[in-house]
Design a protein around this motif. Structure first.
Motif, PDB file in Angstrom:
ATOM      1  N   UNK A 118       0.814  -1.217   0.000  1.00  0.00           N
ATOM      2  CA  UNK A 118       0.000   0.000   0.000  1.00  0.00           C
ATOM      3  C   UNK A 118       0.847   1.266   0.000  1.00  0.00           C
ATOM      4  N   UNK A 119       2.153   1.115   0.275  1.00  0.00           N
ATOM      5  CA  UNK A 119       3.035   2.282   0.240  1.00  0.00           C
ATOM      6  C   UNK A 119       3.050   2.962  -1.110  1.00  0.00           C
ATOM      7  N   UNK A 120       2.689   2.224  -2.174  1.00  0.00           N
ATOM      8  CA  UNK A 120       2.659   2.809  -3.513  1.00  0.00           C
ATOM      9  C   UNK A 120       1.625   3.913  -3.630  1.00  0.00           C
ATOM     10  N   UNK A 121       0.647   3.924  -2.711  1.00  0.00           N
ATOM     11  CA  UNK A 121      -0.418   4.931  -2.768  1.00  0.00           C
ATOM     12  C   UNK A 121      -0.101   6.185  -1.973  1.00  0.00           C
ATOM     13  N   UNK A 122       1.041   6.208  -1.290  1.00  0.00           N
ATOM     14  CA  UNK A 122       1.351   7.361  -0.431  1.00  0.00           C
ATOM     15  C   UNK A 122       1.421   8.662  -1.215  1.00  0.00           C
ATOM     16  N   UNK A 123       1.884   8.589  -2.450  1.00  0.00           N
ATOM     17  CA  UNK A 123       2.056   9.802  -3.248  1.00  0.00           C
ATOM     18  C   UNK A 123       0.737  10.517  -3.511  1.00  0.00           C
ATOM     19  N   UNK A 124      -0.383   9.788  -3.488  1.00  0.00           N
ATOM     20  CA  UNK A 124      -1.660  10.470  -3.715  1.00  0.00           C
ATOM     21  C   UNK A 124      -2.489  10.615  -2.442  1.00  0.00           C
ATOM     22  N   UNK A 125      -2.029  10.050  -1.325  1.00  0.00           N
ATOM     23  CA  UNK A 125      -2.776  10.159  -0.074  1.00  0.00           C
ATOM     24  C   UNK A 125      -2.101  11.060   0.955  1.00  0.00           C
ATOM     25  N   UNK A 126      -0.779  11.063   0.992  1.00  0.00           N
ATOM     26  CA  UNK A 126      -0.033  11.905   1.935  1.00  0.00           C
ATOM     27  C   UNK A 126       1.312  12.265   1.317  1.00  0.00           C
TER      28      UNK A 126
END
Length: 330
Positions: A118-126
């Motif tokens: 899920x770390x791949x989604x950090x760029x669009x969440x935080x």
């Protein structure tokens, strides 16, 4: 627990419903709001319709949390609003404060630690790391909300059924956690239905799969949940998107997850409810496509799971949201 200091930050449909329920207890309650919602809270109070009658709730409301450290801060906002909300409440978060994010989609805390799928989604969440810095994972209580609330007007909320909250520590909790137990006691006294989760990530993904399969499609079709699963063409699209989301969840190790048929059944029970994304679309507000959709696609790419149906529906929802004749774009 009497005297518990609780700040509800974000007074939309869900936040207003929780605030109205908590106001019936002995907690020291404060609200964070802005604009017309804040003006209405100060002048008229919070109006809560329960399906049979309406009541007025009055409590402290401001653009920022109180200057005293809170025992609990409940964040109720769209994912894209959280960084701005964090700036309004971080001063009230102390070493013992519990932070409860009641959000749709993939929450920022699931992108931690570095190296998880899920770390791949950090760029669009935080992307700037503001949320991770403001709310240490050890103080976060993950939350999954099942509620059918709507906003009639600023600070006027409607819900005929008590919400269910699934709660679980993001990090370092256990079944006998006294801090979470105190929070559960208060919420239970307020009439909120509470379930304790041994692994909140699994519960988040189960709800996320349903949100992903219904919210963007409800905007494309401008249809209720019941309508989406009643018609064979859209029911098949919902099924396909559920399959894609469940496959990613299992690849990430989240489980056990309910079968697609079980999830379709739970959606049908909602009948005429408009999804939160459809409510936002019809009101001209920004859509949570990143947290509910594109973040999941980033995780899917890392897991090697193709999401062709999801990608198509997200693009169509994006197209409708950007139309120049839409109220929010005028």
């Amino acid at each position: 627990m009497p005297g518990l200091k609780i700040c509800v930050a974000g007074v939309g449909a869900m936040g207003g419903m929780l605030a109205g329920m908590l106001a019936r207890t002995d907690v020291d309650l404060s609200l964070v709001a802005r604009g017309e919602t804040l003006r209405t809270l100060r002048e008229k109070g919070l109006t809560v319709h329960d399906g049979q009658s309406a009541r007025i709730v009055r409590c402290a409301a401001n653009t920022r949390a109180p200057d005293t450290v809170q025992d609990v801060v409940i964040l109720v906002a769209k994912s894209q609003q959280l960084p701005a909300l964090a700036a309004c409440v971080s001063h009230a978060v102390g070493p013992q404060t519990l932070v409860v994010p009641v959000v749709n989609g993939l929450p920022w805390w699931m992108t931690l630690p570095t190296g998880s799928p899920c770390g791949a989604a950090r760029a669009c969440l935080d992307p700037g790391g503001e949320l991770a810095r403001a709310f240490p994972p050890a103080r976060v209580v993950g939350c999954v909300a099942y509620a059918f609330a709507s906003l009639d007007a600023p600070a006027v909320v409607r819900s005929a059924k008590a919400p269910t909250l699934v709660l679980g520590r993001v990090q370092g909790g256990n079944a006998d956690d006294p801090e979470v137990a105190a929070l559960v006691q208060v919420l239970d006294a307020a009439g909120v239905v509470i379930t304790r989760s041994p692994d909140i990530r699994c519960d988040v993904w189960a709800k996320l799969a349903v949100n992903l399969a219904t919210n963007p499609l409800s905007v494309v079709c401008e249809e209720t949940l019941g309508g989406l699963v009643a018609a064979p063409p859209t029911r098949q699209v919902v099924r396909d998107m559920l399959e894609e989301a469940v496959t990613i969840g299992r690849a990430c190790g989240f489980g056990p997850l309910r079968s697609v048929d079980e999830q379709l059944g739970s959606i049908a029970v909602a009948d005429g409810h408009r999804t939160s994304m459809l409510q936002d679309y019809q009101a001209g507000r920004a859509l949570e496509l990143d947290a509910i959709g594109y973040a999941v696609m980033r995780v899917g790419a890392v897991c090697g799971v193709a999401m062709p149906v999801t990608a198509t529906i997200l693009r169509l929802a994006d197209f409708k949201a950007a139309r120049p004749d839409r109220q929010g774009n005028r």
